[in-house]
Scaffold this active site. Sequence first.
Site, mmCIF file in Angstrom:
data_model
loop_
_atom_site.group_PDB
_atom_site.id
_atom_site.type_symbol
_atom_site.label_atom_id
_atom_site.label_comp_id
_atom_site.label_asym_id
_atom_site.label_seq_id
_atom_site.Cartn_x
_atom_site.Cartn_y
_atom_site.Cartn_z
ATOM 1 C CB CYS A 19 -0.682 0.098 1.218
ATOM 2 S SG CYS A 19 -2.198 -1.278 1.354
ATOM 3 N N GLY A 45 -0.632 0.637 -4.824
ATOM 4 C CA GLY A 45 -1.796 0.359 -4.734
ATOM 5 C C GLY A 45 -2.928 0.579 -5.806
ATOM 6 C CG ASN A 120 3.267 0.098 3.271
ATOM 7 O OD1 ASN A 120 4.136 0.886 3.219
ATOM 8 N ND2 ASN A 120 2.551 -0.599 2.744
ATOM 9 N N GLY A 121 1.311 -1.909 5.313
ATOM 10 C CA GLY A 121 2.115 -3.124 6.227
ATOM 11 C C GLY A 121 0.949 -4.016 6.610
ATOM 12 C CE1 TYR A 261 6.731 -5.212 -10.462
ATOM 13 C CE2 TYR A 261 5.849 -5.845 -7.975
ATOM 14 C CZ TYR A 261 5.675 -5.643 -9.421
ATOM 15 O OH TYR A 261 4.433 -5.680 -9.947
#
Length: 488
Positions: A19, A45, A120-121, A261
């Site tokens: 995210c 996201g 985020n996570g 990535y």
Amino acid sequence: MNLMHPFEDADGDTLHEECGVFGVTGSRDAAAVVALGLHALQHRGQEAVGITSFDGQEFYSRRGLGHVAQNFSSGAALAELPGTMAAGHVRYSTTGGSGLRNVQPLFADLATGGFAIAHNGNISNAMTLRRDLVKKGAIFQSTSDTEVIIHLIATSRYPTLLDRFVDALRLVEGAYSLICVTPRGMIACRDPLGIRPLVMGKIGDAVVFASETVALDVVGADFEREVDPGEVIEVAMDGSARSHRPFAAVPPRPCIFEHVYFSRPDSVMAGKSVYDVRKRIGVELAKEAPVEADLVVPVPDSGVPAAIGYAQQSGVPFELGIIRSHYVGRTFIQPSDGARHADVKRKHNANRAIVAGKRIVLIDDSIVRGTTSMKIVQMMRDAGAAEVHMRVASPPTGHSCFYGVDTPERSKLLAAQMDVAAMADFIHADSLAFVSIDGLYRAVGEAERNAACPQHCDACFTGDYPTRLTDLEDVPASQLPLPVGRVA
């Protein structure tokens, strides 16, 4: 810029980004700044987006499914979000599944006032905590692990919001970068291992937080520094910032796959250009796995920097042997295999005039299930390539991620089921090689991987998980995505 894997299809043969979070306080056009910042983080996201703002009196929220531009491109949409402080979130569902009720920032009215949180996570003990909270009477409005944090704050018995916030995080395992909007200001923090990224910048007197430096660049903010692992930063409404370090210091373990990535190549992580690191991965790959070939061909877009590095090190010419159309949307579920294949062909096509009769080195960032790689190899053969050798700019992905990356269960990861030779046969490549784990560490600036205390979270490659995986401890062995007790 869209960095979703270009051959994404219904097979789920890609590692989806986690995210992205972005927040600003002290800006007259806070919501507009956040929308622009989230647009720069769209690659992290693409399922949903949300923004919450605060004008000193009231909180305002707008959330929607789809991309930032679909939801926040009009002045009318941003006019619904007044105030000088705002936080936003772009989402690809990991824990909780899709649906508008899980779109962040999540908001709640606490005893201390309104509270909005963007995360985020992934919380690896969220289900355990949730069961305990429900037994005590908590009522959940979403299936997101992030809501667990809100309930822990609400039930904490400490007097101040900051103390309640820290108290809640002490109970949490896993990975998190958080941006919170409160009546007194903004709170940003990063998990003690620093698994997920978070940076801090400034636009004049306004303070900005973002998942990546590229978002600071896009909104015109100056980079200040990374939020340190385990650090909690309070920014008051007057712009003054205070740093707190409430957790015991531990060796950090930032996610190494950000370099491979997830992050945009024009971002900087830990002082290193992501683009340069990816080129160096290609250099290491060329040293470790050379092959007699005529052309180096990247799988666009994520394979391009590593392919440049491979070509420069090997002396084999770099060519765009696959051309991507930027006017085709994501490949959603189609009614038949033939329709899915046609959708892939609309998105990417072999550059037949370049590859026909040539020995090709294909460079991609990873192999997940292997079905995508099989299609790419076949595309090259259909275009007349004499040989197709695949080189992968990461080690074999043999383990699931529990820290915010949507990986398949381990039984569906090709590298968990086959050795490299069998994988090569499966994708019909003339040869296949991956960069070694030490080669990857060299590319990010380390001499080698420290097996006793790894410098990064590399669990998707090694199975060496840096935290407890509490929610898996009571799962029957037959249902586990990795062997029971496997942490190294």
